[in-house]
Enzyme design. Structure first.
Site, PDB file in Angstrom:
ATOM      1  N   ALA A 110      -1.895   5.881   0.110  1.00 10.48           N
ATOM      2  CA  ALA A 110      -3.099   5.436  -0.782  1.00 10.48           C
ATOM      3  C   ALA A 110      -4.504   5.590   0.211  1.00 10.48           C
ATOM      4  CB  ALA A 110      -2.427   4.285  -1.303  1.00 10.48           C
ATOM      5  N   GLY A 123       1.977   5.552   0.445  1.00 10.47           N
ATOM      6  CA  GLY A 123       1.669   6.485  -0.693  1.00 10.47           C
ATOM      7  C   GLY A 123       2.453   7.778  -1.000  1.00 10.47           C
ATOM      8  N   GLU A 125       5.770   7.927  -0.360  1.00 15.53           N
ATOM      9  CA  GLU A 125       6.344   7.131  -1.908  1.00 15.53           C
ATOM     10  C   GLU A 125       6.582   8.566  -2.482  1.00 15.53           C
ATOM     11  OE1 GLU A 125       6.851   2.772  -2.145  1.00 15.53           O
ATOM     12  OE2 GLU A 125       4.991   3.571  -2.367  1.00 15.53           O
ATOM     13  N   GLU A 163       2.871  -0.295   5.197  1.00 14.45           N
ATOM     14  CA  GLU A 163       2.259  -0.997   4.430  1.00 14.45           C
ATOM     15  C   GLU A 163       2.285  -2.799   5.176  1.00 14.45           C
ATOM     16  OE1 GLU A 163       3.219   1.716   1.227  1.00 14.45           O
ATOM     17  OE2 GLU A 163       4.268   1.599   3.402  1.00 14.45           O
TER      18      GLU A 163
END
Length: 249
Positions: free
Chosen positions: A65, A108, A111, A131
């Site tokens: 992300a 992300g 994911e 993370e």
């Protein structure tokens, strides 16, 4: 779909939509604009169900992300589930989804790949969820989806110990269906979609729906099969199969 894409390259075909994550200046990091555009892709595929192929531009799937945006997100943004709601929407698309991963799929980005039905990898693919090193957790599906995909022990190695799964480890764990040379990755991904596209579209949709249904078996299986048994695809395909078998004897 007629629109100007800023973070994606979108190619529509008759039986599939090919989406390339395209933020080369940021290793295809997933920012708010990309989230919005991927929601638009989902809306397209919900209206007109087709197979989906996700791939990253420039030898990277998605480097995570956008940290610059995450830095300024607070409690309210976390409760909105900005990334997790999108990834769940992708997971629930009517037709199968494939992520073709070469290079980094981190945070992300990983994911997003986990949310797809099937993953195929190039030799340089790397899956990781770092993370906690940034003071947060993998809250867009990895904490439970990765466990379902590879098992609790390996999931905790990735989530807690910071292990990065290379392509061969991902293959051994069943996270990816195959590892192919990087130059042939798009071709191999399309061959995988070609194989699925030769199946009955309605049978694929119902199979995915039943496979993802939690705790309602065997009723869901029976209802879906009942619908398929009465459909034209079954009659046509089985009749063709039997005719071909008879002609070979």
């Amino acid at each position: 779909m007629n629109r100007d894409w800023e973070t994606l390259l979108v190619e529509e075909r008759t039986d599939r939509v090919v989406v390339t994550l395209h933020r080369p200046e940021a290793r295809n990091a997933i920012n708010a604009r990309m989230i919005d555009e991927l929601h638009d892709v989902c809306a397209l595929l919900e209206r007109d169900p087709r197979l989906l192929l996700l791939i990253g531009h420039g030898g990277v799937f998605a480097g995570g992300a956008d940290i610059g945006e995450l830095l300024h997100r607070g409690r309210d943004e976390a409760l909105r589930g900005i990334n997790s709601r999108l990834f769940e929407r992708i997971h629930r698309l009517p037709m199968p989804t494939v992520a073709a991963v070469d290079g980094w799929a981190l945070g992300g980005g990983a994911e997003l790949a986990y949310a797809c039905d099937i993953r195929i990898a190039g030799p340089d693919a790397r899956f990781g969820n770092p993370e906690p090193a940034l003071g947060i957790l993998a809250a867009a599906g990895a904490c439970w989806r990765l466990r379902e995909l590879v098992g609790e022990s390996l999931a905790k190695q990735v989530l807690l110990a910071g292990r990065v799964l290379d392509a061969q480890a991902a293959l051994a764990a069943g996270l990816v269906i195959d590892v192919v040379p990087a130059p042939t990755l798009p071709t191999a991904a399309h061959e995988l979609l070609d194989r699925m596209a030769r199946s009955s579209a309605v049978a694929l949709r119902l199979t995915k729906l039943v496979a993802d249904a939690p705790g309602v078996h065997p009723l869901a299986d029976d209802l879906a099969q009942a619908a398929l048994f009465e459909g034209p695809d079954k009659q046509e395909r089985m009749t063709r199969f039997l005719a071909k078998k008879e002609s070979m004897t």
